[in-house]
Design an enzyme around this catalytic site. Structure first.
Site, mmCIF file in Angstrom:
data_model
loop_
_atom_site.group_PDB
_atom_site.id
_atom_site.type_symbol
_atom_site.label_atom_id
_atom_site.label_comp_id
_atom_site.label_asym_id
_atom_site.label_seq_id
_atom_site.Cartn_x
_atom_site.Cartn_y
_atom_site.Cartn_z
ATOM 1 N N GLU A 18 4.403 14.217 -12.960
ATOM 2 C CA GLU A 18 3.905 13.348 -11.882
ATOM 3 C C GLU A 18 3.921 14.083 -10.549
ATOM 4 O O GLU A 18 4.441 15.187 -10.429
ATOM 5 C CB GLU A 18 4.775 12.081 -11.756
ATOM 6 C CG GLU A 18 4.194 10.842 -12.427
ATOM 7 C CD GLU A 18 2.984 10.271 -11.693
ATOM 8 O OE1 GLU A 18 2.498 10.914 -10.748
ATOM 9 O OE2 GLU A 18 2.541 9.175 -12.077
ATOM 10 N N ARG A 101 13.916 3.499 -8.491
ATOM 11 C CA ARG A 101 13.679 4.913 -8.181
ATOM 12 C C ARG A 101 12.331 5.023 -7.473
ATOM 13 O O ARG A 101 11.531 4.082 -7.479
ATOM 14 C CB ARG A 101 13.661 5.770 -9.455
ATOM 15 C CG ARG A 101 12.522 5.432 -10.425
ATOM 16 C CD ARG A 101 12.383 6.518 -11.472
ATOM 17 N NE ARG A 101 11.398 6.235 -12.509
ATOM 18 C CZ ARG A 101 10.092 6.469 -12.424
ATOM 19 N NH1 ARG A 101 9.584 6.940 -11.277
ATOM 20 N NH2 ARG A 101 9.283 6.206 -13.437
ATOM 21 N N ASP A 199 -3.370 4.930 -13.009
ATOM 22 C CA ASP A 199 -2.195 5.721 -12.637
ATOM 23 C C ASP A 199 -2.469 6.424 -11.310
ATOM 24 O O ASP A 199 -3.150 5.884 -10.453
ATOM 25 C CB ASP A 199 -1.836 6.688 -13.766
ATOM 26 C CG ASP A 199 -0.343 6.965 -13.834
ATOM 27 O OD1 ASP A 199 0.249 7.295 -12.798
ATOM 28 O OD2 ASP A 199 0.239 6.873 -14.934
#
Length: 292
Positions: A18, A101, A199
């Site tokens: 990522e 997170r 995404d």
């Protein structure tokens, strides 16, 4: 899989690749394996890839100046010294909530970082999207499950974001001088019921939005009005985020993942988690410096 040239930049399989970023001053691409707390550094001129251990899960890296980066992690926003790798906490972010997170984020042309948080187990509605600049943090959107697709029009007048869980890509008008919203989000693209999930994303020099579609082995390209004008197949089921790289910003780095895949899935998808580079006949814009 595709009629375009595809190379493997790194064959190390990321659990959750990522957060790619490119620093043109050093011709270096950066990205993360979030779940393994790793930071990848690819010196493109030398053809070398170095993997750095992080003290906690990191997801976004942004250059501050020639010597330092800002790194968003599960423990807050840290300043990282590029030469030594030493990290110092700069600004806490949900430090009172150990269940979350950091996730997707990107720097607005005005130097503001938009950064998303999410539950470590993707608990519904546990995350948020924040604006950060010059030491100030503001919460923009709450009750987000999986923040993704954060990117901005080249002139900074529009922002884009999605909650992968909800399946709607949003467009919101922004103050180009601050990167703060000046209106309510509207629907850019409705992906509910479609294959895979929206995404990470990046905008090119023409204002087109390049969006990874997790679970569908592709990158989609949208106009600023939300029309899907191109789909590029990639040889990994779970692409996670694109970034334009190279001296001419004319190549597309795509991170991928193997999170949640069974042994049978991995056998059928041998490039899962690898980091790819595509020649896509498009040009990006430089990543702005973040103002801390």
């Amino acid at each position: 899989m595709s009629d375009i040239a595809i190379e493997i930049l790194s064959d190390q399989s990321c659990h959750l690749g990522e957060g790619p970023c490119y620093d043109g001053r050093t011709n270096t691409a950066w990205w993360f394996d979030i779940l393994e707390s790793k930071l990848f550094e690819a010196r493109l001129s030398a053809g070398s890839v170095t993997v750095h251990d992080l003290p906690s899960m990191g997801s976004v890296i942004a250059p501050i100046d020639a010597r330092r980066h800002l790194v968003a992690t599960a423990d807050g926003l840290f300043v990282r010294d590029a030469a030594s790798g030493r990290m110092e906490l700069h600004t806490p972010l949900e430090s009172d909530n150990p269940a979350t997170r950091s996730n997707d984020g990107r720097v607005h042309p005005a130097g503001a970082l938009w950064i998303g948080t999410m539950g470590r187990r993707a608990e519904e509605g546990a995350g948020a999207i924040y604006w950060f600049r010059d030491g100030e943090v503001r919460k923009l959107y709450s009750e987000i499950t999986i923040p993704n697709g954060i990117c901005f029009s080249p002139d900074g007048r529009f922002g884009y974001f999605t909650d992968t869980h909800a399946g709607i890509y949003h467009r919101v008008p922004l103050d180009p001088d601050t990167g703060l919203p000046i209106g309510q989000p509207s629907i850019l693209y409705d992906h509910r019921g479609g294959e895979g999930g929206l995404d990470g994303a990046v905008v090119d020099a023409e204002g087109l939005i390049w969006s990874a579609r997790w679970g569908a082995s592709c990158i989609d390209v949208y106009t600023p009005e939300g029309d899907r004008v191109r789909t590029i197949r990639v040889p990994a089921t779970r692409p996670s985020c694109p970034a334009f790289i190279g001296p001419d910003l004319d190549r597309l780095l795509v991170t991928t993942a193997r999170e949640g895949m069974s042994e049978a899935d991995l056998q059928a998808d041998p490039k899962a988690g690898m980091t790819l580079v595509l020649d896509v006949n498009a040009r990006g814009i430089p990543d702005p410096l973040v103002r801390i």
